[in-house]
Design a protein around this motif. Structure first.
Motif, PDB file in Angstrom:
ATOM      1  N   LEU A 179     129.588  60.895  91.381  1.00 33.62           N
ATOM      2  CA  LEU A 179     129.336  62.246  90.901  1.00 33.62           C
ATOM      3  C   LEU A 179     128.390  62.214  89.707  1.00 33.62           C
ATOM      4  N   LEU A 180     127.645  63.302  89.535  1.00 31.51           N
ATOM      5  CA  LEU A 180     126.941  63.561  88.283  1.00 31.51           C
ATOM      6  C   LEU A 180     127.478  64.862  87.721  1.00 31.51           C
ATOM      7  N   VAL A 181     127.697  64.907  86.400  1.00 32.53           N
ATOM      8  CA  VAL A 181     128.310  66.057  85.745  1.00 32.53           C
ATOM      9  C   VAL A 181     127.515  66.420  84.499  1.00 32.53           C
ATOM     10  N   CYS A 182     127.342  67.712  84.274  1.00 36.87           N
ATOM     11  CA  CYS A 182     126.719  68.191  83.039  1.00 36.87           C
ATOM     12  C   CYS A 182     127.728  68.087  81.890  1.00 36.87           C
ATOM     13  N   SER A 183     127.374  67.370  80.840  1.00 34.55           N
ATOM     14  CA  SER A 183     128.196  67.321  79.629  1.00 34.55           C
ATOM     15  C   SER A 183     127.544  68.258  78.606  1.00 34.55           C
ATOM     16  N   TRP A 184     128.028  69.492  78.585  1.00 43.15           N
ATOM     17  CA  TRP A 184     127.407  70.581  77.830  1.00 43.15           C
ATOM     18  C   TRP A 184     127.261  70.257  76.352  1.00 43.15           C
ATOM     19  N   LYS A 186     127.363  67.466  74.760  1.00 44.32           N
ATOM     20  CA  LYS A 186     126.636  66.245  74.413  1.00 44.32           C
ATOM     21  C   LYS A 186     125.192  66.258  74.911  1.00 44.32           C
ATOM     22  N   ASP A 187     124.748  67.412  75.482  1.00 47.86           N
ATOM     23  CA  ASP A 187     123.370  67.509  75.977  1.00 47.86           C
ATOM     24  C   ASP A 187     123.027  66.306  76.854  1.00 47.86           C
ATOM     25  N   SER A 188     123.866  66.073  77.863  1.00 49.53           N
ATOM     26  CA  SER A 188     123.672  64.881  78.671  1.00 49.53           C
ATOM     27  C   SER A 188     124.165  65.087  80.093  1.00 49.53           C
ATOM     28  N   ILE A 189     123.774  64.161  80.967  1.00 52.87           N
ATOM     29  CA  ILE A 189     124.262  64.084  82.337  1.00 52.87           C
ATOM     30  C   ILE A 189     125.067  62.793  82.460  1.00 52.87           C
ATOM     31  N   VAL A 190     126.283  62.916  82.973  1.00 49.59           N
ATOM     32  CA  VAL A 190     127.209  61.789  83.039  1.00 49.59           C
ATOM     33  C   VAL A 190     127.433  61.385  84.491  1.00 49.59           C
ATOM     34  N   HIS A 191     127.368  60.074  84.747  1.00 46.81           N
ATOM     35  CA  HIS A 191     127.675  59.532  86.059  1.00 46.81           C
ATOM     36  C   HIS A 191     129.160  59.177  86.109  1.00 46.81           C
ATOM     37  N   VAL A 192     129.850  59.616  87.174  1.00 50.06           N
ATOM     38  CA  VAL A 192     131.272  59.336  87.360  1.00 50.06           C
ATOM     39  C   VAL A 192     131.445  58.538  88.644  1.00 50.06           C
ATOM     40  N   ASP A 193     132.038  57.349  88.524  1.00 46.53           N
ATOM     41  CA  ASP A 193     132.414  56.551  89.688  1.00 46.53           C
ATOM     42  C   ASP A 193     133.862  56.886  90.004  1.00 46.53           C
ATOM     43  N   VAL A 194     134.078  57.665  91.063  1.00 47.40           N
ATOM     44  CA  VAL A 194     135.423  58.121  91.391  1.00 47.40           C
ATOM     45  C   VAL A 194     136.338  56.953  91.751  1.00 47.40           C
ATOM     46  N   ASN A 195     135.782  55.909  92.347  1.00 47.30           N
ATOM     47  CA  ASN A 195     136.596  54.773  92.776  1.00 47.30           C
ATOM     48  C   ASN A 195     137.187  54.004  91.604  1.00 47.30           C
ATOM     49  N   SER A 196     136.429  53.880  90.529  1.00 51.72           N
ATOM     50  CA  SER A 196     136.911  53.139  89.353  1.00 51.72           C
ATOM     51  C   SER A 196     137.338  54.041  88.206  1.00 51.72           C
TER      52      SER A 196
END
Length: 238
Positions: A179-184, A186-196
Motif C-alpha cells: 500500500l501507499l498512504v498519504c501522511s498528511w 508529515k507531508d509524505s507518502i508512506v509505503h506499507v508492507d501488509v505482510n510484515s
C-alpha cells in the motif's frame, strides 16, 4: 484510475467530477455535482463511478463510457458518508460520527455493516478506503493514525500503526499486499508492507509532497499521482 490513460478527480472548488488524461493532465470530461459538495471518489466495475456527498448524506453514481462522464443515480444514505471504494459490483462506504462502514449494492441496499463493538474503538475517523482484487478492504483512520484490513463482509483482520504515519488520508494498492498512504501531517507518502506490517517514507516535502490528500496509481505507466496542495506525478519503480 479510470483506465491506464485517465484518472478521476473530485474538484471541490468547482464542485465537479473530472476525468483527467494521465499523460497530459488535461480534463477529458467533467460533470457538476449540483452544489452537493463532494469528498470520496472511486470506480465501481469498469463503467461506474461512486462519489460521496457527506454534507447532504448522499452517494452519487456517475457513468463513464467512451471517455465521457454522465450523471447517474443519487442515493440517500443514513448519515454523512466520507470514504468510498469499489468492491466488485458493490460499494464500500464509511461514516465518521459514529464511525462505521457499510457494503452496499448500487441500488443502495446494505449487504454488510460494521460498527465498533462496545469499547473496541477500531475506528474514530475512517474517511479513506481502498480495496484489493481479492476482496480485502483497507481503511485509513485519520484520528487513530492506523491502517486496518477487513474482509469483504467487514470483519477486522489486522490493524497497522507506525511513527511514519500521521494523519493518514488517501490510500492505494501498488502490488500484492503493498500500500501507499498519504501522511498528511508529515507531508509524505508512506509505503506499507501488509505482510510484515513495516512502514517506510518514500516521498516527502523535498519531493513536492505538501498536505497530501489522495493517491492514484497506474501500473501500466508505473506512475503515481499524489494530490495535495498541488497535483504531482511520480515514476514509481519500487
Amino acid at each position: 484510475m479510470a483506465s491506464p490513460d485517465s484518472f478521476l478527480l473530485s474538484n471541490n472548488t468547482k464542485e465537479s467530477i473530472q476525468l483527467v488524461d494521465s499523460r497530459t493532465g488535461s480534463t477529458l470530461s467533467e460533470v457538476s455535482t449540483q452544489g452537493l459538495g463532494l469528498w470520496g471518489i472511486c470506480m465501481v466495475g469498469r463503467e461506474l463511478v461512486a462519489v460521496t456527498h457527506p454534507g447532504h448524506n448522499k452517494l452519487q453514481l456517475v457513468h463513464v463510457r467512451g471517455g465521457r462522464l454522465t450523471p447517474g443515480t443519487v442515493l440517500d444514505v443514513k448519515a454523512a458518508c466520507w470514504g468510498v471504494a469499489g468492491s466488485g459490483d458493490n460499494v464500500v462506504v464509511s461514516y465518521g460520527s459514529p464511525p462505521w462502514l457499510e457494503v452496499m449494492d448500487t441500488d443502495g441496499r446494505v449487504l454488510h455493516q460494521y460498527q465498533d463493538p462496545g469499547a473496541a474503538h477500531t475506528f474514530k475517523w475512517p474517511n479513506f478506503l481502498t480495496t484489493s482484487n481479492d476482496g480485502f478492504i483497507y481503511v485509513a483512520d485519520s484520528k487513530l493514525y492506523t491502517i486496518t484490513k477487513l474482509d469483504s463482509s467487514l470483519k477486522v483482520l489486522q490493524t497497522f500503526s507506525d511513527p511514519h504515519l500521521e494523519g493518514p488520508k488517501g490510500i492505494t494498492l501498488v502490488g500484492d499486499g503493498q500500500l501507499l498512504v498519504c501522511s498528511w501531517w508529515k507531508d509524505s507518502i508512506v509505503h506499507v508492507d501488509v505482510n510484515s506490517g513495516k512502514m517506510a517514507t518514500i516521498l516527502g516535502e523535498e519531493d513536492g509532497i505538501v498536505r497530501p490528500r489522495s493517491l492514484a496509481y497506474c501500473p501500466q505507466q508505473r506512475k503515481l499521482f499524489a494530490h495535495g496542495t498541488i497535483l504531482t506525478a511520480f515514476r514509481f519503480t519500487r
